[in-house]
Design a protein around this motif. Sequence first.
Motif, PDB file in Angstrom:
ATOM      1  N   LEU A 279       0.830  -1.209   0.000  1.00  0.00           N
ATOM      2  CA  LEU A 279       0.000   0.000   0.000  1.00  0.00           C
ATOM      3  C   LEU A 279       0.861   1.254   0.000  1.00  0.00           C
ATOM      4  O   LEU A 279       0.820   2.037  -0.925  1.00  0.00           O
ATOM      5  CB  LEU A 279      -0.972   0.057   1.179  1.00  0.00           C
ATOM      6  CG  LEU A 279      -2.120  -0.942   1.194  1.00  0.00           C
ATOM      7  CD1 LEU A 279      -3.003  -0.688   2.424  1.00  0.00           C
ATOM      8  CD2 LEU A 279      -2.973  -0.847  -0.064  1.00  0.00           C
TER       9      LEU A 279
ATOM     10  N   SER B 110      -0.960  -5.770   6.570  1.00  0.00           N
ATOM     11  CA  SER B 110      -1.463  -7.055   6.094  1.00  0.00           C
ATOM     12  C   SER B 110      -1.474  -7.078   4.570  1.00  0.00           C
ATOM     13  O   SER B 110      -1.543  -8.135   3.959  1.00  0.00           O
ATOM     14  CB  SER B 110      -2.839  -7.364   6.672  1.00  0.00           C
ATOM     15  OG  SER B 110      -3.763  -6.394   6.287  1.00  0.00           O
ATOM     16  N   GLN B 111      -1.360  -5.907   3.943  1.00  0.00           N
ATOM     17  CA  GLN B 111      -1.224  -5.882   2.490  1.00  0.00           C
ATOM     18  C   GLN B 111      -0.026  -6.736   2.056  1.00  0.00           C
ATOM     19  O   GLN B 111      -0.136  -7.542   1.136  1.00  0.00           O
ATOM     20  CB  GLN B 111      -1.035  -4.446   1.999  1.00  0.00           C
ATOM     21  CG  GLN B 111      -0.970  -4.299   0.490  1.00  0.00           C
ATOM     22  CD  GLN B 111      -2.320  -4.494  -0.191  1.00  0.00           C
ATOM     23  OE1 GLN B 111      -3.364  -4.310   0.426  1.00  0.00           O
ATOM     24  NE2 GLN B 111      -2.296  -4.868  -1.453  1.00  0.00           N
ATOM     25  N   TYR B 135     -12.092  -6.656  -1.391  1.00  0.00           N
ATOM     26  CA  TYR B 135     -11.155  -5.577  -1.052  1.00  0.00           C
ATOM     27  C   TYR B 135     -10.291  -5.229  -2.267  1.00  0.00           C
ATOM     28  O   TYR B 135      -9.650  -6.091  -2.857  1.00  0.00           O
ATOM     29  CB  TYR B 135     -10.299  -6.025   0.131  1.00  0.00           C
ATOM     30  CG  TYR B 135      -9.074  -5.191   0.395  1.00  0.00           C
ATOM     31  CD1 TYR B 135      -9.150  -3.804   0.551  1.00  0.00           C
ATOM     32  CD2 TYR B 135      -7.817  -5.782   0.510  1.00  0.00           C
ATOM     33  CE1 TYR B 135      -8.020  -3.045   0.792  1.00  0.00           C
ATOM     34  CE2 TYR B 135      -6.675  -5.026   0.770  1.00  0.00           C
ATOM     35  CZ  TYR B 135      -6.783  -3.660   0.903  1.00  0.00           C
ATOM     36  OH  TYR B 135      -5.661  -2.911   1.140  1.00  0.00           O
ATOM     37  N   TYR B 182     -10.210 -16.353  -0.840  1.00  0.00           N
ATOM     38  CA  TYR B 182      -9.850 -15.148  -0.095  1.00  0.00           C
ATOM     39  C   TYR B 182     -11.128 -14.565   0.487  1.00  0.00           C
ATOM     40  O   TYR B 182     -12.060 -14.260  -0.260  1.00  0.00           O
ATOM     41  CB  TYR B 182      -9.170 -14.135  -1.013  1.00  0.00           C
ATOM     42  CG  TYR B 182      -9.056 -12.761  -0.385  1.00  0.00           C
ATOM     43  CD1 TYR B 182      -8.123 -12.528   0.630  1.00  0.00           C
ATOM     44  CD2 TYR B 182      -9.898 -11.720  -0.761  1.00  0.00           C
ATOM     45  CE1 TYR B 182      -8.036 -11.284   1.242  1.00  0.00           C
ATOM     46  CE2 TYR B 182      -9.813 -10.471  -0.161  1.00  0.00           C
ATOM     47  CZ  TYR B 182      -8.885 -10.264   0.843  1.00  0.00           C
ATOM     48  OH  TYR B 182      -8.798  -9.042   1.448  1.00  0.00           O
ATOM     49  N   VAL B 184     -12.992 -11.954   3.699  1.00  0.00           N
ATOM     50  CA  VAL B 184     -12.936 -10.996   4.809  1.00  0.00           C
ATOM     51  C   VAL B 184     -14.208 -11.227   5.627  1.00  0.00           C
ATOM     52  O   VAL B 184     -15.263 -10.684   5.310  1.00  0.00           O
ATOM     53  CB  VAL B 184     -12.880  -9.542   4.291  1.00  0.00           C
ATOM     54  CG1 VAL B 184     -12.860  -8.546   5.447  1.00  0.00           C
ATOM     55  CG2 VAL B 184     -11.673  -9.333   3.389  1.00  0.00           C
ATOM     56  N   ASN B 189     -14.878  -5.222   3.864  1.00  0.00           N
ATOM     57  CA  ASN B 189     -14.500  -4.108   3.001  1.00  0.00           C
ATOM     58  C   ASN B 189     -14.660  -4.566   1.559  1.00  0.00           C
ATOM     59  O   ASN B 189     -13.942  -5.459   1.130  1.00  0.00           O
ATOM     60  CB  ASN B 189     -13.042  -3.713   3.279  1.00  0.00           C
ATOM     61  CG  ASN B 189     -12.569  -2.566   2.397  1.00  0.00           C
ATOM     62  OD1 ASN B 189     -13.321  -2.027   1.595  1.00  0.00           O
ATOM     63  ND2 ASN B 189     -11.310  -2.200   2.544  1.00  0.00           N
ATOM     64  N   ASP B 217      -8.779 -12.808   5.912  1.00  0.00           N
ATOM     65  CA  ASP B 217      -8.184 -11.469   6.043  1.00  0.00           C
ATOM     66  C   ASP B 217      -9.040 -10.696   7.039  1.00  0.00           C
ATOM     67  O   ASP B 217     -10.200 -10.394   6.778  1.00  0.00           O
ATOM     68  CB  ASP B 217      -8.178 -10.789   4.671  1.00  0.00           C
ATOM     69  CG  ASP B 217      -7.489  -9.429   4.692  1.00  0.00           C
ATOM     70  OD1 ASP B 217      -6.779  -9.120   5.673  1.00  0.00           O
ATOM     71  OD2 ASP B 217      -7.665  -8.669   3.719  1.00  0.00           O
ATOM     72  N   PRO B 219      -8.699  -7.507   9.249  1.00  0.00           N
ATOM     73  CA  PRO B 219      -8.203  -6.305   9.922  1.00  0.00           C
ATOM     74  C   PRO B 219      -9.221  -5.652  10.860  1.00  0.00           C
ATOM     75  O   PRO B 219      -8.840  -4.817  11.680  1.00  0.00           O
ATOM     76  CB  PRO B 219      -7.858  -5.367   8.764  1.00  0.00           C
ATOM     77  CG  PRO B 219      -8.646  -5.831   7.601  1.00  0.00           C
ATOM     78  CD  PRO B 219      -8.899  -7.294   7.798  1.00  0.00           C
ATOM     79  N   SER B 246      -3.717  -7.301  11.277  1.00  0.00           N
ATOM     80  CA  SER B 246      -3.142  -5.975  11.072  1.00  0.00           C
ATOM     81  C   SER B 246      -3.351  -5.096  12.298  1.00  0.00           C
ATOM     82  O   SER B 246      -4.384  -5.201  12.965  1.00  0.00           O
ATOM     83  CB  SER B 246      -3.823  -5.307   9.874  1.00  0.00           C
ATOM     84  OG  SER B 246      -3.377  -3.979   9.727  1.00  0.00           O
ATOM     85  N   SER B 248      -3.307  -1.887  11.698  1.00  0.00           N
ATOM     86  CA  SER B 248      -3.648  -0.630  11.034  1.00  0.00           C
ATOM     87  C   SER B 248      -4.935  -0.012  11.560  1.00  0.00           C
ATOM     88  O   SER B 248      -5.064   1.207  11.606  1.00  0.00           O
ATOM     89  CB  SER B 248      -3.795  -0.845   9.524  1.00  0.00           C
ATOM     90  OG  SER B 248      -2.537  -0.997   8.920  1.00  0.00           O
ATOM     91  N   LYS B 249      -5.909  -0.844  11.928  1.00  0.00           N
ATOM     92  CA  LYS B 249      -7.198  -0.290  12.340  1.00  0.00           C
ATOM     93  C   LYS B 249      -7.363  -0.283  13.855  1.00  0.00           C
ATOM     94  O   LYS B 249      -8.223   0.425  14.375  1.00  0.00           O
ATOM     95  CB  LYS B 249      -8.340  -1.099  11.705  1.00  0.00           C
ATOM     96  CG  LYS B 249      -8.093  -1.509  10.267  1.00  0.00           C
ATOM     97  CD  LYS B 249      -8.074  -0.358   9.268  1.00  0.00           C
ATOM     98  CE  LYS B 249      -7.626  -0.876   7.909  1.00  0.00           C
ATOM     99  NZ  LYS B 249      -7.830   0.044   6.803  1.00  0.00           N
ATOM    100  N   TYR B 338     -17.396   0.510   6.768  1.00  0.00           N
ATOM    101  CA  TYR B 338     -17.985   0.707   5.444  1.00  0.00           C
ATOM    102  C   TYR B 338     -19.465   0.379   5.327  1.00  0.00           C
ATOM    103  O   TYR B 338     -19.946  -0.594   5.908  1.00  0.00           O
ATOM    104  CB  TYR B 338     -17.243  -0.144   4.416  1.00  0.00           C
ATOM    105  CG  TYR B 338     -15.746   0.004   4.480  1.00  0.00           C
ATOM    106  CD1 TYR B 338     -15.132   1.164   4.031  1.00  0.00           C
ATOM    107  CD2 TYR B 338     -14.962  -1.001   5.033  1.00  0.00           C
ATOM    108  CE1 TYR B 338     -13.751   1.321   4.104  1.00  0.00           C
ATOM    109  CE2 TYR B 338     -13.576  -0.867   5.111  1.00  0.00           C
ATOM    110  CZ  TYR B 338     -12.974   0.298   4.651  1.00  0.00           C
ATOM    111  OH  TYR B 338     -11.627   0.447   4.728  1.00  0.00           O
TER     112      TYR B 338
HETATM  113  C1  PLP Z   1      -9.855  -6.100   4.019  1.00  0.00           C
HETATM  114  C2  PLP Z   1      -8.528  -5.422   4.121  1.00  0.00           C
HETATM  115  N1  PLP Z   1      -7.415  -6.152   4.064  1.00  0.00           N
HETATM  116  C3  PLP Z   1      -6.201  -5.599   4.154  1.00  0.00           C
HETATM  117  C4  PLP Z   1      -6.047  -4.242   4.272  1.00  0.00           C
HETATM  118  C5  PLP Z   1      -4.645  -3.690   4.328  1.00  0.00           C
HETATM  119  O1  PLP Z   1      -4.373  -3.163   5.573  1.00  0.00           O
HETATM  120  P1  PLP Z   1      -2.901  -2.914   6.082  1.00  0.00           P
HETATM  121  O2  PLP Z   1      -1.946  -3.262   4.989  1.00  0.00           O
HETATM  122  O3  PLP Z   1      -2.856  -1.466   6.449  1.00  0.00           O
HETATM  123  O4  PLP Z   1      -2.724  -3.819   7.261  1.00  0.00           O
HETATM  124  C6  PLP Z   1      -7.171  -3.423   4.340  1.00  0.00           C
HETATM  125  C7  PLP Z   1      -7.024  -1.968   4.451  1.00  0.00           C
HETATM  126  O5  PLP Z   1      -7.907  -1.205   4.266  1.00  0.00           O
HETATM  127  C8  PLP Z   1      -8.439  -4.035   4.258  1.00  0.00           C
HETATM  128  O6  PLP Z   1      -9.563  -3.316   4.314  1.00  0.00           O
END
Ligand code: PLP
Lengths: 444, 444
Positions: A279, B110-111, B135, B182, B184, B189, B217, B219, B246, B248-249, B338
């Motif tokens: 990203l 996690s990307q 995603y 894959y 979520v 998302n 996946d 997050p 992740s 990130s959130k 979302y």
């Molecule tokens: C479903 C999902 N996977 C992975 C990511 C990637 O997150 P990151 O690389 O910041 O951990 C996001 C980010 O928006 C996401 O929504």
Amino acid sequence: MPRHPRLDPLADRYAARTHGMKTSEIRALFSVVSRPEVVSLAGGMPAVTALPLDAVGSMIGELVSGMGAQTLQYGSGQGDPRLRERICDVMALEGITDASPSEVVVTVGSQQGLDLVTRVFCDPGDVILAEGPSYVGALGVFQAAEARVRHVPMDDDGLIPEALEQALLECRANGDRVKFLYTVPNFHNPAGVTLSEPRRQAIVDIADRYDLLVIEDNPYGLLGFDHEPMRALRARDNQRVIYLGSFSKTFSPGLRVGWVLAPLAVREKLVLATEAQVLCPPSLTQYAVARYLDTQPWREQIKLFTELYRERRDATLESLDALMPPGTTWTRPDGGFYVWLKLPNGLDSKLMQPRAVGAHVAYVPGIGFYADGSGREYMRLSYCYPEPDQIREGVRRLARVIEAELDLHSTFDAVDTGTFRAVGRPGATAEPIVGPATSDRIED
Amino acid sequence: MPRHPRLDPLADRYAARTHGMKTSEIRALFSVVSRPEVVSLAGGMPAVTALPLDAVGSMIGELVSGMGAQTLQYGSGQGDPRLRERICDVMALEGITDASPSEVVVTVGSQQGLDLVTRVFCDPGDVILAEGPSYVGALGVFQAAEARVRHVPMDDDGLIPEALEQALLECRANGDRVKFLYTVPNFHNPAGVTLSEPRRQAIVDIADRYDLLVIEDNPYGLLGFDHEPMRALRARDNQRVIYLGSFSKTFSPGLRVGWVLAPLAVREKLVLATEAQVLCPPSLTQYAVARYLDTQPWREQIKLFTELYRERRDATLESLDALMPPGTTWTRPDGGFYVWLKLPNGLDSKLMQPRAVGAHVAYVPGIGFYADGSGREYMRLSYCYPEPDQIREGVRRLARVIEAELDLHSTFDAVDTGTFRAVGRPGATAEPIVGPATSDRIED
Ligand SMILES: Cc1ncc(COP(=O)(O)O)c(C=O)c1O
Ligand SMILES: Cc1ncc(COP(=O)(O)O)c(C=O)c1O
């Protein structure tokens, strides 16, 4: 715990590229070199404790407290614009004066830069020209891309232009799709040599004549001991040379901040590739580097680093001169981290390794730096991390190990006492193209 | 500056995968959404300013001052062992109690985990099953790997098990090599829906029957508004499910710290792949997360985040309920970031975008979330970043734009006023497999 492929239930499901991946010689050593009784001349870790840690710590702390909305948030895939500007200033020290921040992509270390460039250009089976020996991390990238590596010999003045031209002609004759030349012109890892001024022009001229793309990987360019930084290949050709830089050796590798400088069309592909991969690079570490360049005496710090590495280089060369048995030769780096040592005829650095570990000294066997399994008579010694006294002790131990091996092999008669010249394999102007190894083992 | 492929002198030299890369719908919006007069319901940026920035700042500053030798140095490719331990604690909150730190690989968000898993498993042409919609960053990864994506429909309870089974049977009949599903499962998302408890078991059962690998996946799993975190798919099957996590959130995306939890044999491949890609994740950011988990009230912070996001979700749903013209439907997320909105019949979110930008509101058009160019009747609204008042204003503007479009299209007669159910395309149980697009354009 499946440790044998037969026991991995997914063994038949991996991608083709995965089967060729194997543990690098450097990682295989990791458990050894971290034992305190071992003098490690193996790793390439910079001397980060020579940094002003308190100042850097409060600088980074303030970045988070004061600018958390930016430093803790997602950023752009291409990287922070302010940092990209400062990167252009840094490259100007090597004569790159026409770079625009828009042509820079910030990466997670130059390792990621190398991976991105390779992914953008290489399909399986494509050929990459690379010095023999080459940086082990680059070989790992090329293998993951299922590219074939053709080594081009070097000598004390770096890559040999005639050998490059020869390689290009042979590839042309074979119908090989050569994607680029990968080269480390300054203080080569692992060879410790630097591409001479006349050869720089010769390489750029060849690139022009053969329409060859050049990947200039330059993490050590500012770490010269004796003279001002040399003019980069990129400074001579802004269309055919893609330049990779890194703050790992001039500031900190733990921040993982590197960059690629590439023509705009390529830069656009690189940004798309890095977005798919991570990203964006970490914001905090990018802000940390930009702020460091803005507020700390970074040029003086590089001088301090080079003084320290020069001392360590001196300790290495003096010890080698004093202690190595005849028939052992090595390069004399005037910058960077590495000495490339050639064992007396008949010795094998990989086979010798257990004895060296027993004697509490570690190095990286030469085979790690070739894609074709050659290089057994070489080893890489890194002087960047240990103190001079440790280096002297390490070289002493190593000399004893080599002597003992010589005894064992009773090869005293056959010893070649000539001075070291070519770091490429002797007479190897026409090297075979070698594909990635296809070992399927799960290594520890 | 070569902006047209004809002008890129290297246009014929890129790898096959590079030709398929294109700017995501999200990045294409970047310059728009950063204008202050625009209410952006487009981005997925977490509300990092709700963090205790001073405390986090001094924590990170001390890590550098006090532990610079570690935090500024290279680390292991697999990631810091202490952090990997704490990651196991975090996963325990979702019922994963058997994870060992040795099965965890730390990634640059996690990307990167997604990219590594894909690279390790997928050759060009392999098939990946993925929810429709999916995603956008995952689709980018799959495209870069030249894999083919087959969407599997969802509804308000998430992925539809019968549709998954149907897809598997069709792939089997076609001889397609399906590498993994894959998915979520939590607060999807972009769809905003969550996989129900019974469906979780059904998916795991199908994976078992069809010997299917599942990439979970996750997050957003800890960001639920109404109930405790649901039990992860990985908690039900530790051999067939590879889990991506992740920070990130739940903490900060700017640190880029994520992870993969995988069976040991796969973990070993992932470590080799990440070493080739970035050598190792940044040390500083890993230490920062580990220290944060060790010393800060991170569970309370997650609660604070969810309260904040719940308020914003409420503002979104209330405004949508009050303002949207008939025929518009949307999902009702109980966690995450979302809402997935379906336009009245005949409207196209991509075509409507210039009008929306003119009205100073931004969203992400639905087509970005499908590999096959479908999804034009959908859009993603993110409520994570704007304040509730901005959200209300944004939805108001959006409603007006939709009304104006309806006027323009004079489609009032044809409007479907039924309630929203399936977020997958209606009747789309047998979706075609679509390969990556092969657009060659250089986009801005
Ligand atoms: C479903 C999902 N996977 C992975 C990511 C990637 O997150 P990151 O690389 O910041 O951990 C996001 C980010 O928006 C996401 O929504
Ligand atoms: C020649 C060369 N290139 C690239 C790298 C990767 O450096 P980094 O990813 O830390 O920038 C190294 C590290 O040792 C190197 O020696």
